[in-house]
Design a protein around this motif. Structure first.
Motif, PDB file in Angstrom:
ATOM      1  N   PHE A   1       1.274   3.781   6.161  1.00  0.00           N
ATOM      2  CA  PHE A   1       0.880   5.139   6.522  1.00  0.00           C
ATOM      3  C   PHE A   1      -0.472   5.488   5.900  1.00  0.00           C
ATOM      4  CE2 PHE A   1       0.885   9.779   5.929  1.00  0.00           C
ATOM      5  CZ  PHE A   1       0.975  10.147   7.263  1.00  0.00           C
ATOM      6  N   GLY A   2      -0.731   5.020   4.694  1.00  0.00           N
ATOM      7  CA  GLY A   2      -1.982   5.327   4.006  1.00  0.00           C
ATOM      8  C   GLY A   2      -2.820   4.093   3.758  1.00  0.00           C
ATOM      9  N   PRO A   3      -4.112   4.280   3.450  1.00  0.00           N
ATOM     10  CA  PRO A   3      -5.022   3.149   3.283  1.00  0.00           C
ATOM     11  C   PRO A   3      -4.742   2.300   2.045  1.00  0.00           C
ATOM     12  CG  PRO A   3      -6.142   5.196   2.775  1.00  0.00           C
ATOM     13  CD  PRO A   3      -4.806   5.559   3.347  1.00  0.00           C
ATOM     14  N   ILE A   4      -4.288   2.896   0.968  1.00  0.00           N
ATOM     15  CA  ILE A   4      -4.061   2.137  -0.266  1.00  0.00           C
ATOM     16  C   ILE A   4      -2.941   1.124  -0.088  1.00  0.00           C
ATOM     17  CG2 ILE A   4      -3.346   2.331  -2.679  1.00  0.00           C
ATOM     18  CD1 ILE A   4      -4.811   5.046  -2.720  1.00  0.00           C
ATOM     19  N   VAL A   5      -1.832   1.568   0.479  1.00  0.00           N
ATOM     20  CA  VAL A   5      -0.692   0.665   0.678  1.00  0.00           C
ATOM     21  C   VAL A   5      -1.023  -0.394   1.733  1.00  0.00           C
ATOM     22  CG1 VAL A   5       1.743   0.524   1.313  1.00  0.00           C
ATOM     23  CG2 VAL A   5       0.937   2.431  -0.073  1.00  0.00           C
ATOM     24  N   ALA A   6      -1.747  -0.005   2.781  1.00  0.00           N
ATOM     25  CA  ALA A   6      -2.135  -0.980   3.813  1.00  0.00           C
ATOM     26  C   ALA A   6      -2.999  -2.085   3.205  1.00  0.00           C
ATOM     27  CB  ALA A   6      -2.882  -0.282   4.944  1.00  0.00           C
ATOM     28  N   GLN A   7      -3.962  -1.712   2.366  1.00  0.00           N
ATOM     29  CA  GLN A   7      -4.796  -2.724   1.712  1.00  0.00           C
ATOM     30  C   GLN A   7      -3.995  -3.567   0.737  1.00  0.00           C
ATOM     31  OE1 GLN A   7      -9.140  -1.769   0.916  1.00  0.00           O
ATOM     32  NE2 GLN A   7      -8.181   0.262   0.813  1.00  0.00           N
ATOM     33  N   ARG A   8      -3.074  -2.946   0.023  1.00  0.00           N
ATOM     34  CA  ARG A   8      -2.232  -3.691  -0.913  1.00  0.00           C
ATOM     35  C   ARG A   8      -1.408  -4.746  -0.174  1.00  0.00           C
ATOM     36  NH1 ARG A   8       1.071   0.360  -3.735  1.00  0.00           N
ATOM     37  NH2 ARG A   8      -0.909   0.944  -4.652  1.00  0.00           N
ATOM     38  N   ARG A   9      -0.863  -4.388   0.986  1.00  0.00           N
ATOM     39  CA  ARG A   9      -0.074  -5.347   1.774  1.00  0.00           C
ATOM     40  C   ARG A   9      -0.947  -6.473   2.323  1.00  0.00           C
ATOM     41  NH1 ARG A   9       3.902  -1.068   4.925  1.00  0.00           N
ATOM     42  NH2 ARG A   9       5.139  -0.570   3.072  1.00  0.00           N
ATOM     43  N   ALA A  10      -2.141  -6.139   2.769  1.00  0.00           N
ATOM     44  CA  ALA A  10      -3.043  -7.173   3.281  1.00  0.00           C
ATOM     45  C   ALA A  10      -3.465  -8.119   2.161  1.00  0.00           C
ATOM     46  CB  ALA A  10      -4.272  -6.529   3.926  1.00  0.00           C
ATOM     47  N   ARG A  11      -3.777  -7.572   0.997  1.00  0.00           N
ATOM     48  CA  ARG A  11      -4.188  -8.403  -0.137  1.00  0.00           C
ATOM     49  C   ARG A  11      -3.048  -9.296  -0.616  1.00  0.00           C
ATOM     50  NH1 ARG A  11      -8.547  -6.847  -3.671  1.00  0.00           N
ATOM     51  NH2 ARG A  11      -9.991  -5.507  -2.561  1.00  0.00           N
ATOM     52  N   ALA A  12      -1.822  -8.798  -0.541  1.00  0.00           N
ATOM     53  CA  ALA A  12      -0.667  -9.605  -0.962  1.00  0.00           C
ATOM     54  C   ALA A  12      -0.480 -10.821  -0.059  1.00  0.00           C
ATOM     55  CB  ALA A  12       0.597  -8.749  -0.970  1.00  0.00           C
ATOM     56  N   ALA A  13      -0.933 -10.721   1.168  1.00  0.00           N
ATOM     57  CA  ALA A  13      -0.771 -11.826   2.119  1.00  0.00           C
ATOM     58  C   ALA A  13      -1.810 -12.930   1.922  1.00  0.00           C
ATOM     59  CB  ALA A  13      -0.846 -11.299   3.546  1.00  0.00           C
ATOM     60  N   VAL A  14      -2.849 -12.690   1.132  1.00  0.00           N
ATOM     61  CA  VAL A  14      -3.891 -13.700   0.919  1.00  0.00           C
ATOM     62  C   VAL A  14      -4.010 -14.092  -0.555  1.00  0.00           C
ATOM     63  CG1 VAL A  14      -5.247 -13.131   2.953  1.00  0.00           C
ATOM     64  CG2 VAL A  14      -5.697 -11.935   0.828  1.00  0.00           C
ATOM     65  N   ARG A  15      -2.909 -14.183  -1.231  1.00  0.00           N
ATOM     66  CA  ARG A  15      -2.926 -14.569  -2.650  1.00  0.00           C
ATOM     67  C   ARG A  15      -3.337 -16.020  -2.810  1.00  0.00           C
ATOM     68  NH1 ARG A  15       2.296 -11.530  -5.177  1.00  0.00           N
ATOM     69  NH2 ARG A  15       1.349  -9.488  -5.144  1.00  0.00           N
ATOM     70  N   GLY A  16      -3.997 -16.278  -3.906  1.00  0.00           N
ATOM     71  CA  GLY A  16      -4.418 -17.641  -4.209  1.00  0.00           C
ATOM     72  C   GLY A  16      -5.732 -17.618  -4.956  1.00  0.00           C
ATOM     73  N   GLU A  17      -6.297 -18.798  -5.204  1.00  0.00           N
ATOM     74  CA  GLU A  17      -7.565 -18.902  -5.909  1.00  0.00           C
ATOM     75  C   GLU A  17      -8.697 -18.378  -5.039  1.00  0.00           C
ATOM     76  OE1 GLU A  17      -8.583 -22.631  -7.614  1.00  0.00           O
ATOM     77  OE2 GLU A  17      -6.496 -23.085  -8.064  1.00  0.00           O
ATOM     78  N   GLY A  18      -9.623 -17.700  -5.670  1.00  0.00           N
ATOM     79  CA  GLY A  18     -10.783 -17.200  -4.958  1.00  0.00           C
ATOM     80  C   GLY A  18     -10.950 -15.709  -5.118  1.00  0.00           C
ATOM     81  N   THR A  19     -11.908 -15.184  -4.410  1.00  0.00           N
ATOM     82  CA  THR A  19     -12.215 -13.755  -4.439  1.00  0.00           C
ATOM     83  C   THR A  19     -11.575 -13.089  -3.234  1.00  0.00           C
ATOM     84  OG1 THR A  19     -14.340 -14.288  -5.439  1.00  0.00           O
ATOM     85  CG2 THR A  19     -14.092 -12.087  -4.510  1.00  0.00           C
ATOM     86  N   ILE A  20     -10.859 -12.003  -3.497  1.00  0.00           N
ATOM     87  CA  ILE A  20     -10.194 -11.270  -2.415  1.00  0.00           C
ATOM     88  C   ILE A  20     -10.886  -9.928  -2.230  1.00  0.00           C
ATOM     89  CG2 ILE A  20      -8.042 -10.191  -1.657  1.00  0.00           C
ATOM     90  CD1 ILE A  20      -6.548 -12.332  -3.272  1.00  0.00           C
ATOM     91  N   ASP A  21     -11.154  -9.580  -0.984  1.00  0.00           N
ATOM     92  CA  ASP A  21     -11.749  -8.295  -0.642  1.00  0.00           C
ATOM     93  C   ASP A  21     -10.992  -7.735   0.559  1.00  0.00           C
ATOM     94  OD1 ASP A  21     -13.380  -6.121  -0.794  1.00  0.00           O
ATOM     95  OD2 ASP A  21     -15.233  -7.202  -0.387  1.00  0.00           O
ATOM     96  N   SER A  22     -11.160  -6.427   0.816  1.00  0.00           N
ATOM     97  CA  SER A  22     -10.435  -5.827   1.940  1.00  0.00           C
ATOM     98  C   SER A  22     -11.153  -4.608   2.472  1.00  0.00           C
ATOM     99  CB  SER A  22      -9.010  -5.440   1.511  1.00  0.00           C
ATOM    100  OG  SER A  22      -9.047  -4.461   0.489  1.00  0.00           O
ATOM    101  N   GLY A  23     -10.739  -4.179   3.649  1.00  0.00           N
ATOM    102  CA  GLY A  23     -11.220  -2.974   4.286  1.00  0.00           C
ATOM    103  C   GLY A  23     -10.113  -2.390   5.143  1.00  0.00           C
ATOM    104  N   TYR A  24     -10.255  -1.140   5.548  1.00  0.00           N
ATOM    105  CA  TYR A  24      -9.175  -0.500   6.307  1.00  0.00           C
ATOM    106  C   TYR A  24      -9.740   0.456   7.356  1.00  0.00           C
ATOM    107  CZ  TYR A  24     -10.073   3.723   3.594  1.00  0.00           C
ATOM    108  OH  TYR A  24     -10.671   4.811   3.032  1.00  0.00           O
ATOM    109  N   SER A  25      -8.842   0.871   8.248  1.00  0.00           N
ATOM    110  CA  SER A  25      -9.147   1.876   9.260  1.00  0.00           C
ATOM    111  C   SER A  25      -7.925   2.768   9.438  1.00  0.00           C
ATOM    112  CB  SER A  25      -9.502   1.213  10.589  1.00  0.00           C
ATOM    113  OG  SER A  25      -9.691   2.186  11.611  1.00  0.00           O
ATOM    114  N   CYS A  26      -8.155   4.065   9.508  1.00  0.00           N
ATOM    115  CA  CYS A  26      -7.073   5.041   9.696  1.00  0.00           C
ATOM    116  C   CYS A  26      -7.435   5.993  10.835  1.00  0.00           C
ATOM    117  CB  CYS A  26      -6.838   5.859   8.433  1.00  0.00           C
ATOM    118  SG  CYS A  26      -6.297   4.904   7.019  1.00  0.00           S
TER     119      CYS A  26
END
Length: 168
Positions: free
Chosen positions: A138-163
């Motif tokens: 429903f909100g951008p923070i949780v949406a980004q948290r879910r997307a970031r959780a799906a790409v766990r591993g070594e490296g740099t993680i970044d994200s963006g959202y749209s509402c």
């Protein structure tokens, strides 16, 4: 808070009157879908493209430039319009110049959402894209948290959202 509730109540009341008036004025020989088409046209004229809980948003991600395109204003009314708007926005952005064909259609990876936000997260290792994923909430923070959780591993993680818009 009260003004938002008042506006929503007025929109609901207007929709009820439009529906009631349309049903009374339609001849009995018309097709059953005619009243619904008339009502949706009039209600969408009152709201900015869609009703707040029914708005769509989408993201078209470009894996070559790591830049996105998202649903632009007034294209939130339907899933197809939201996805088309996001894809077109991705293709015409100057940051994607020369790589416009790499923009991925939102429907291909289901990077769209109705009534909430959608996020894209990507993981880089040694400057190369390893993977990317979506998150919805429903909100951008949780949406980004879910997307970031799906790409766990070594490296740099970044994200963006749209509402989509929240208020009519």
């Amino acid at each position: 808070m009260r003004s938002a509730l008042f506006v929503r109540a007025l929109l609901a009341l207007a929709a009820a009157f439009v529906l009631g008036g349309t049903l009374l004025t339609v001849p009995a020989t018309s097709a059953p879908t005619a009243p619904a088409e008339r009502v949706s046209t009039r209600v969408s004229a009152l709201a900015p493209g869609c009703l707040p809980s029914r708005c769509w948003t989408a993201i078209a991600f470009n894996p070559e430039t790591l830049r996105s395109g998202w649903t632009q204003s007034s294209a939130w009314g339907s899933k197809t319009r939201a996805m088309t708007s996001a894809h077109n926005h991705c293709r015409v952005r100057t940051v994607n110049e020369g790589h416009a064909r790499a923009c991925i259609w939102p429907g291909k990876r289901r990077v769209f959402n109705q009534g909430g936000c959608v996020a894209v997260a990507w993981r880089l290792r040694n400057g190369r894209l390893i993977e990317w994923a979506k998150g919805k909430a429903f909100g951008p923070i949780v949406a980004q948290r879910r997307a970031r959780a799906a790409v766990r591993g070594e490296g740099t993680i970044d994200s963006g959202y749209s509402c989509p818009p929240r208020k009519g």
